[in-house]
Scaffold this motif. Sequence first.
Motif, PDB file in Angstrom:
ATOM      1  N   GLY A   1      15.267  23.824  74.501  1.00 60.09           N
ATOM      2  CA  GLY A   1      15.582  23.431  73.583  1.00 60.09           C
ATOM      3  C   GLY A   1      15.475  23.751  72.303  1.00 60.09           C
ATOM      4  O   GLY A   1      15.500  24.394  72.160  1.00 60.09           O
ATOM      5  N   ALA A   2      15.357  22.664  71.085  1.00 60.42           N
ATOM      6  CA  ALA A   2      15.421  22.900  69.276  1.00 60.42           C
ATOM      7  C   ALA A   2      13.708  23.190  69.042  1.00 60.42           C
ATOM      8  O   ALA A   2      12.897  23.026  69.887  1.00 60.42           O
ATOM      9  N   LEU A   3      13.792  24.439  67.415  1.00 59.08           N
ATOM     10  CA  LEU A   3      12.365  24.111  66.845  1.00 59.08           C
ATOM     11  C   LEU A   3      12.163  22.858  66.484  1.00 59.08           C
ATOM     12  O   LEU A   3      13.264  21.961  66.127  1.00 59.08           O
ATOM     13  N   SER A   4      10.878  22.981  66.129  1.00 54.73           N
ATOM     14  CA  SER A   4      10.273  21.387  65.479  1.00 54.73           C
ATOM     15  C   SER A   4       9.659  22.288  64.533  1.00 54.73           C
ATOM     16  O   SER A   4       8.484  22.942  64.545  1.00 54.73           O
ATOM     17  N   MET A   5       9.005  21.038  62.843  1.00 53.69           N
ATOM     18  CA  MET A   5       8.597  21.452  62.176  1.00 53.69           C
ATOM     19  C   MET A   5       7.850  20.237  61.527  1.00 53.69           C
ATOM     20  O   MET A   5       8.126  18.800  61.996  1.00 53.69           O
ATOM     21  N   ASN A   6       6.473  20.425  62.364  1.00 56.15           N
ATOM     22  CA  ASN A   6       5.100  19.430  61.528  1.00 56.15           C
ATOM     23  C   ASN A   6       4.693  19.544  59.896  1.00 56.15           C
ATOM     24  O   ASN A   6       3.296  20.497  59.680  1.00 56.15           O
ATOM     25  N   ALA A   7       4.886  19.710  59.181  1.00 58.14           N
ATOM     26  CA  ALA A   7       4.074  19.441  57.827  1.00 58.14           C
ATOM     27  C   ALA A   7       2.443  18.655  57.996  1.00 58.14           C
ATOM     28  O   ALA A   7       2.507  17.911  57.492  1.00 58.14           O
ATOM     29  N   GLY A   8       1.619  19.745  58.150  1.00 59.84           N
ATOM     30  CA  GLY A   8       0.267  18.725  58.855  1.00 59.84           C
ATOM     31  C   GLY A   8      -0.694  18.543  57.773  1.00 59.84           C
ATOM     32  O   GLY A   8      -1.390  17.261  58.190  1.00 59.84           O
ATOM     33  N   VAL A   9      -0.514  19.491  57.135  1.00 60.72           N
ATOM     34  CA  VAL A   9      -2.161  19.701  55.912  1.00 60.72           C
ATOM     35  C   VAL A   9      -2.141  19.931  54.573  1.00 60.72           C
ATOM     36  O   VAL A   9      -1.729  21.103  54.800  1.00 60.72           O
ATOM     37  N   PHE A  10      -2.678  19.573  53.561  1.00 60.02           N
ATOM     38  CA  PHE A  10      -1.766  19.745  52.321  1.00 60.02           C
ATOM     39  C   PHE A  10      -3.261  19.794  52.148  1.00 60.02           C
ATOM     40  O   PHE A  10      -4.005  18.731  50.987  1.00 60.02           O
ATOM     41  N   SER A  11      -3.066  21.282  51.017  1.00 62.06           N
ATOM     42  CA  SER A  11      -4.479  20.974  50.196  1.00 62.06           C
ATOM     43  C   SER A  11      -4.321  21.472  48.834  1.00 62.06           C
ATOM     44  O   SER A  11      -3.556  22.752  48.607  1.00 62.06           O
ATOM     45  N   PHE A  12      -4.768  20.990  47.803  1.00 58.42           N
ATOM     46  CA  PHE A  12      -4.675  21.353  46.435  1.00 58.42           C
ATOM     47  C   PHE A  12      -5.496  21.024  45.488  1.00 58.42           C
ATOM     48  O   PHE A  12      -6.444  19.919  45.386  1.00 58.42           O
TER      49      PHE A  12
END
Length: 468
Positions: A327-338
């Motif tokens: 099947g297909a690749l999937s992406m999760n934008a999981g943790v943001f830190s600025f």
Amino acid sequence: MTVDFKAEVEKRKSDMMEDLFSLLRINSERDDSKADKEHPFGPGPVKALEHFLKMAERDGYETANIDNYAGHFTFGEGDEELGIFAHLDVVPAGSGWDTDPYEPVIKDGRLYARGSSDDKGPTMACYYGLKIIKDLGLPVSKKVRFIVGTDEESGWGDMDYYFANSGLKKPDFGFSPDAEFPIINGEKGNITEYLHFAGKNAGDFTLISFTGGLRENMVPESATAVFTADSSLADLQKDLEAFTSQYPITAEVSEDNGQFSVTVYGKSAHGSTPEEGINGATYLANFLNQYAFEGAAKAFIALTANVLHDDFDGKKIGVAYTDAKMGALSMNAGVFSFDANSDDNTIALNFRYPQGTDAKTIQAELEKLAGVTKVTLSEHEHTPHYVPVDDPLVATLLSVYEKQTGLKGHEQVIGGGTFGRLLERGVAYGAMFPDYVNTMHQANEFADVEDLYRAAAIYAEAIYELIK
């Protein structure tokens, strides 16, 4: 010998649920702030491990605790060994629960608690499946090692340590009760890649901090930005109301000593199915993207809003890939830190990728993204895993599933990662049934009580067929 495994489960329903409730009441979230030599992932996972092993000792099994990282108990004798891999740690409960996540409750046939479906409920169903074989004294020709970990939801450091320090070789074959029926005999690769941003802020709006996400394998249910602005609270409130009216989110804004704080609330979901969640962090970036941020803050916000938002298959970042079998690749934008005081701000992207691509290929494309100063990879990577459908392990498990449910079995490949991939001949098997409501990693996680009993009967017969 003919055994009515469903009837045997019926006799043990109250005991099984009592044991499960006692395990669910333990908050076994990883807590690095309290980690030490005796508690490698914090006190909670250790407490759950000790509780489970005491339960096994109560039932007459020989147990071993490998320095509070993982443990096991054994059953039977034989030259070959079946491994059963489960985990007792859970992802953070987060917010939005209608009940106490660590006080299990049954409503309308559903058992609500963190870990009810991932993975304490299935673990207990499998435990009772094996217990039935032991209680009945059924003849077996192979050994069983039931292994429980405490860091499956993070970096799998539990299993790394277990196999390095237990003094035991890996089992010959096995399964993990940590997914769904009829079987999971293929799992995509799993890697987290970190986008780094550096530089100073400028502009009429200055970002002080941007935080979102509890774990890389969870869709961020919420995110908060703190900033100064050439604007008033009333104007920001008006803009925010206009923004939220267009999307399935809620939000709030406040002011304190000249600093504004905006929080956006979405919906969490498992990182392998990011399209099932509502990413509070990418929606927050979309809201902020209309304002005059500059420098590193501008790059961080613009990339999140314009590229990462709703890019579940990686098309916008140039890494989309589909394999005919996996099947297909999937992406999760999981943790943001600025943090404005830091010169190294990050966004963690968790990829589930099929055979045919790899972490380095993904990294090379990410390095081309505007505003990104570098891309680094997590220490732990799982490459794609597959056990052929004609392998005797897969064939046996599918046969038992078909016999007990009357449904046709078939192979499946998922983006989620389970301990099944620890073995060359390892798969995931249950405990969720087709068309179940997936609440793993979400608020109000639940498992269908009758499904757990059904799973216990399947596990009992499947284990017996594999070791008789």
